[in-house]
Scaffold this motif. Structure first.
Motif, PDB file in Angstrom:
ATOM      1  N   PHE A   1      -4.042   4.981  16.685  1.00 46.59           N
ATOM      2  CA  PHE A   1      -2.617   5.272  16.600  1.00 46.59           C
ATOM      3  C   PHE A   1      -2.326   6.666  17.143  1.00 46.59           C
ATOM      4  O   PHE A   1      -3.168   7.556  17.075  1.00 46.59           O
TER       5      PHE A   1
ATOM      6  N   GLY B   1     -11.500  -3.408   4.613  1.00 49.73           N
ATOM      7  CA  GLY B   1     -11.156  -2.633   3.438  1.00 49.73           C
ATOM      8  C   GLY B   1      -9.667  -2.414   3.305  1.00 49.73           C
ATOM      9  O   GLY B   1      -8.872  -3.267   3.654  1.00 49.73           O
ATOM     10  N   TYR B   2      -9.313  -1.262   2.804  1.00 48.81           N
ATOM     11  CA  TYR B   2      -7.913  -1.003   2.517  1.00 48.81           C
ATOM     12  C   TYR B   2      -7.204  -0.324   3.678  1.00 48.81           C
ATOM     13  O   TYR B   2      -6.098   0.156   3.522  1.00 48.81           O
ATOM     14  N   GLN B   3      -7.822  -0.286   4.823  1.00 55.81           N
ATOM     15  CA  GLN B   3      -7.226   0.329   6.003  1.00 55.81           C
ATOM     16  C   GLN B   3      -7.087   1.830   5.842  1.00 55.81           C
ATOM     17  O   GLN B   3      -6.006   2.399   5.987  1.00 55.81           O
ATOM     18  N   LYS B   4      -8.189   2.489   5.563  1.00 55.09           N
ATOM     19  CA  LYS B   4      -8.196   3.944   5.462  1.00 55.09           C
ATOM     20  C   LYS B   4      -7.934   4.540   6.823  1.00 55.09           C
ATOM     21  O   LYS B   4      -8.591   4.204   7.798  1.00 55.09           O
ATOM     22  N   VAL B   5      -6.988   5.432   6.900  1.00 56.19           N
ATOM     23  CA  VAL B   5      -6.619   6.087   8.149  1.00 56.19           C
ATOM     24  C   VAL B   5      -7.186   7.496   8.153  1.00 56.19           C
ATOM     25  O   VAL B   5      -7.057   8.221   7.173  1.00 56.19           O
TER      26      VAL B   5
ATOM     27  N   TYR C   1      -9.092   0.687  15.406  1.00 57.05           N
ATOM     28  CA  TYR C   1      -7.671   0.582  15.688  1.00 57.05           C
ATOM     29  C   TYR C   1      -7.158   2.016  15.774  1.00 57.05           C
ATOM     30  O   TYR C   1      -7.474   2.835  14.927  1.00 57.05           O
TER      31      TYR C   1
ATOM     32  N   GLU D   1       1.053  -0.119  10.606  1.00 57.79           N
ATOM     33  CA  GLU D   1       1.348   1.301  10.655  1.00 57.79           C
ATOM     34  C   GLU D   1       1.772   1.784   9.286  1.00 57.79           C
ATOM     35  O   GLU D   1       2.211   1.014   8.430  1.00 57.79           O
TER      36      GLU D   1
ATOM     37  N   TYR E   1       0.835   9.324  16.291  1.00 61.32           N
ATOM     38  CA  TYR E   1       2.045   9.622  15.542  1.00 61.32           C
ATOM     39  C   TYR E   1       2.629  10.925  16.072  1.00 61.32           C
ATOM     40  O   TYR E   1       1.902  11.810  16.538  1.00 61.32           O
TER      41      TYR E   1
ATOM     42  N   ARG F   1      -3.158  -5.730   3.728  1.00 62.85           N
ATOM     43  CA  ARG F   1      -4.395  -5.734   4.502  1.00 62.85           C
ATOM     44  C   ARG F   1      -4.492  -6.932   5.420  1.00 62.85           C
ATOM     45  O   ARG F   1      -5.486  -7.122   6.084  1.00 62.85           O
TER      46      ARG F   1
ATOM     47  N   PHE G   1      -6.866  10.986  10.225  1.00 60.03           N
ATOM     48  CA  PHE G   1      -6.015  11.677  11.189  1.00 60.03           C
ATOM     49  C   PHE G   1      -6.774  12.809  11.861  1.00 60.03           C
ATOM     50  O   PHE G   1      -7.625  13.459  11.246  1.00 60.03           O
ATOM     51  N   GLY G   2      -6.432  13.066  13.120  1.00 62.25           N
ATOM     52  CA  GLY G   2      -6.891  14.271  13.779  1.00 62.25           C
ATOM     53  C   GLY G   2      -6.127  15.474  13.248  1.00 62.25           C
ATOM     54  O   GLY G   2      -5.203  15.333  12.445  1.00 62.25           O
TER      55      GLY G   2
ATOM     56  N   LEU H   1       5.508   6.616  14.046  1.00 62.42           N
ATOM     57  CA  LEU H   1       4.587   5.994  14.976  1.00 62.42           C
ATOM     58  C   LEU H   1       5.113   6.047  16.406  1.00 62.42           C
ATOM     59  O   LEU H   1       6.262   5.698  16.683  1.00 62.42           O
TER      60      LEU H   1
ATOM     61  N   TYR I   1       0.832  -1.200   0.000  1.00 60.73           N
ATOM     62  CA  TYR I   1       0.000   0.000   0.000  1.00 60.73           C
ATOM     63  C   TYR I   1       0.871   1.256   0.000  1.00 60.73           C
ATOM     64  O   TYR I   1       1.861   1.321   0.731  1.00 60.73           O
TER      65      TYR I   1
ATOM     66  N   LYS J   1       0.372   2.144  19.098  1.00 63.33           N
ATOM     67  CA  LYS J   1      -0.890   1.786  18.462  1.00 63.33           C
ATOM     68  C   LYS J   1      -1.668   0.819  19.339  1.00 63.33           C
ATOM     69  O   LYS J   1      -1.095   0.043  20.116  1.00 63.33           O
TER      70      LYS J   1
ATOM     71  N   PHE K   1      -0.279  13.572  16.411  1.00 62.55           N
ATOM     72  CA  PHE K   1      -1.504  13.270  15.675  1.00 62.55           C
ATOM     73  C   PHE K   1      -2.094  11.953  16.163  1.00 62.55           C
ATOM     74  O   PHE K   1      -1.407  10.935  16.215  1.00 62.55           O
TER      75      PHE K   1
ATOM     76  N   THR L   1      -4.597  -2.141  18.856  1.00 62.69           N
ATOM     77  CA  THR L   1      -5.392  -2.942  17.930  1.00 62.69           C
ATOM     78  C   THR L   1      -6.381  -3.781  18.729  1.00 62.69           C
ATOM     79  O   THR L   1      -7.579  -3.547  18.694  1.00 62.69           O
TER      80      THR L   1
END
Lengths: 114, 114
Positions: free
Chosen positions: B34, B98-102, B32, A102, B36, A97, B104-105, B46, A31, B49, B90, B51
């Protein structure tokens, strides 16, 4: 390992000019992601890729195009730069996936559009 | 949909004092989470985290965070601030499919006062 590298580190463009930002990773990650960072807005996802030859739109894709011809490289293109695209651009990569992984970030490209 | 809220865009603490950076999330699936850190003119790296499993997570540089499902929070703490902790932090949430969409704040800048 170099990790994630970005080229160039700085760039100044005039409105309407085009450019390509290059991201390279040597961790064999599936990714890859392009973000932009603007003050007070955190990181916003522009485009991402889940593997070689694939790309998809993120939150703010307008005005940008991407390509992932090789697994290790992810290119971000601006066809006609606008002042609103002045930002710091970060590339990131992550494994796959199979589990929650991270993201590893590059050092960033600071772009100014005049 | 998932989102992250970081309370306080700027936090100042004295050297040796407790660091507390707040993060609240919303997620339609088990999240999940994190943290950073971004040092000036660098990419994100990182800190820690969460999980699954133990809700108190320890990270690098003496930081830790506790996942509290009932409060939808994942606050970052460090017992004693050091000058080298000055950076932007952050919080991020990722979906479990899915594709692990992150997401962020917007970040919290930590200033450490000597």
């Amino acid at each position: 390992n170099a990790g994630v590298t970005q080229t160039p580190k700085f760039r100044v463009l005039k409105t309407g000019q085009s450019m390509t930002l290059l991201c390279a990773q040597d961790m064999n990650h599936e990714y890859m992601y392009w973000y932009r960072q603007d003050p007070g807005m955190g990181l916003r996802l522009i485009h991402y890729s889940v593997g070689e030859g694939t790309t998809a739109k993120g939150e703010v894709p307008d005005g940008y195009n991407v390509s992932r011809l090789k697994k290790q490289n992810f290119l971000l293109g601006l066809e006609s730069a606008a002042p609103s695209q002045t930002s710091v651009y970060f590339c990131a990569s992550s494994k796959d996936r199979g589990r929650v992984n991270e993201q590893f970030f590059g050092p960033g490209t600071r772009l100014t559009v005049l | 949909a998932q989102s992250v809220t970081q309370l306080g865009s700027h936090v100042s603490v004295s050297e040796g004092a407790l660091v507390l950076l707040r993060c609240n999330y919303s997620s339609s699936v088990p999240p999940y989470l994190f943290w950073y850190v971004q040092y000036p003119n660098q990419g994100l790296q990182l800190l820690l985290k969460y999980t699954t499993g133990a809700t108190l997570v320890k990270g690098i540089n003496g930081f830790e965070a506790e996942f509290k499902k009932s409060e939808t929070s994942f606050h970052l703490t460090k017992p004693s601030a050091h000058m080298s902790d000055a950076a932007e932090y952050f919080c991020a949430v990722i979906n479990s499919g899915g594709y692990q969409k992150v997401t962020f704040g917007t970040g919290t800048k930590l200033q450490v006062i000597p």
